[in-house]
Enzyme design. Structure first.
Site, short mmCIF file in Angstrom:
data_model
loop_
_atom_site.label_atom_id
_atom_site.label_comp_id
_atom_site.label_asym_id
_atom_site.label_seq_id
_atom_site.Cartn_x
_atom_site.Cartn_y
_atom_site.Cartn_z
N LEU A 143 0.87 -1.18 0.00
CA LEU A 143 0.00 0.00 0.00
C LEU A 143 0.90 1.23 0.00
O LEU A 143 2.10 1.12 0.26
CB LEU A 143 -0.89 0.01 1.24
CG LEU A 143 -1.92 -1.14 1.32
CD1 LEU A 143 -2.61 -1.14 2.68
CD2 LEU A 143 -2.94 -1.02 0.20
N SER A 144 0.33 2.40 -0.27
CA SER A 144 1.20 3.58 -0.33
C SER A 144 1.91 3.79 0.99
O SER A 144 3.05 4.27 1.02
CB SER A 144 0.40 4.82 -0.74
OG SER A 144 -0.63 5.10 0.18
N GLU A 145 1.27 3.43 2.12
CA GLU A 145 1.94 3.53 3.42
C GLU A 145 1.57 2.37 4.34
O GLU A 145 0.43 1.92 4.33
CB GLU A 145 1.54 4.83 4.16
CG GLU A 145 1.79 6.10 3.40
CD GLU A 145 3.24 6.47 3.23
OE1 GLU A 145 4.08 5.89 3.96
OE2 GLU A 145 3.53 7.32 2.38
N THR A 146 2.55 1.94 5.11
CA THR A 146 2.30 1.05 6.24
C THR A 146 2.83 1.77 7.48
O THR A 146 3.97 2.24 7.49
CB THR A 146 3.01 -0.30 6.07
OG1 THR A 146 2.44 -0.96 4.92
CG2 THR A 146 2.83 -1.18 7.30
N CYS B 216 3.47 11.26 7.00
CA CYS B 216 2.33 10.73 6.25
C CYS B 216 1.05 11.01 7.02
O CYS B 216 0.85 10.48 8.11
CB CYS B 216 2.48 9.23 6.01
SG CYS B 216 1.06 8.60 5.09
#
Length: 283
Positions: A44-47, A79
């Site tokens: 995903l774009s961020e974890t 983020c």
């Protein structure tokens, strides 16, 4: 080893829209290389990784935690949507009893609080400065009304002409990969395209629209981006003469952000969430 993990769609109240982030709750320290391996696996774009700061801390009762964010390619300094997702896991799943949570991060202390059905993030506000020359291979022959650069975040802000409708931004085929090949100096790490809101028509009510691209971090397009709005908020507040704004990031998934500039030089960005997955990483 088992690590509780959740997927949360941020800046939306509907599953499968907004921006998905994975959130890991770390009961114990994790080997450094495993953060990146897990983020790459989640893709995903961020974890986000929430960690306890002291041995006696508790995910239900404590009010301060460590927080880190990783894309599939590397760690990032800020983020927003994954912070919203992290707060959602603590508030809604862990039933954290505090009204305000503090996260210790690479961007300093960030706070998240509950306000009715929204979670409000207290984020840094980043200024932009006029930019004269920059190759805009990513937007082709679109008419650019303003060009700004945020040195603190290394984000380039491109304002498209007010003559364009929201649909033009939505349908724009952006060559983020091409921009990556043009910009190799390290000066730019994120590309924001933005457009003034429309006070009439079916999409009235939003002060401005945006899309965000970060191929330098392995994210061709990010669906809804809190950190980009920490830049957009200062720009549009100055342009519109407003401190309270409603923004919409018009990626394919889409998401809405409520913005309020504070008197202390920071910005409150509020959004809703939808929790779509609960499970355990096992390895």
């Amino acid at each position: 080893m088992q690590i509780p993990i959740f997927t949360v769609d941020a800046f939306t109240n509907r599953p499968f829209s907004g921006n998905p982030a994975a959130v890991c709750l770390l009961e114990n320290d994790l080997d450094e290389d495993l953060h990146q391996k897990i983020a790459t696996e989640m893709n995903l774009s961020e974890t986000a990784f929430i960690r306890k700061l002291h041995p006696g801390d508790d995910f239900t009762k404590s009010s301060c935690f460590g927080l880190r964010w990783f894309t599939p390619a590397n760690e990032v300094p800020l983020c927003g949507h994954a912070t919203l997702a992290a707060a959602a896991v603590l508030f809604h799943i862990q039933k954290n009893t505090n009204s305000i949570l503090t996260f210790v991060t690479l961007s300093g202390e960030l706070k998240a609080r509950r306000v009715e059905d929204h979670i409000v993030l207290d984020l840094p506000l980043y200024l932009t400065y006029p930019q004269v020359s920059q190759s805009l291979a990513a937007v082709g022959d679109m008419i650019v009304q303003d060009l700004r650069y945020s040195p603190d975040t290394k984000k380039l802000l491109v304002r498209l002409s007010d003559a364009y409708e929201r649909s033009v931004l939505e349908e724009l085929q952006v060559s983020a990969q091409r921009f990556l090949s043009v910009e190799k100096t390290g000066k730019v790490k994120g590309l924001i395209l933005t457009l003034k809101g429309n006070s009439s028509g079916k999409h009235k009510g939003h002060d401005f629209y945006s899309r965000y691209f970060a191929p330098w971090y392995g994210v061709l397009e990010d669906p809804v981006t809190g950190s980009a709005h920490a830049v957009l908020s200062s720009y549009w507040s100055e342009q519109l003469g407003k401190k309270e704004m409603l923004a919409f990031q018009c990626s394919r998934r889409g998401g809405e952000l409520k913005i309020s500039l504070r008197n202390d030089g920071r910005v409150d960005i509020a959004g809703q969430i939808a929790i779509v997955l609960k499970g355990n990483l096992t390895f």
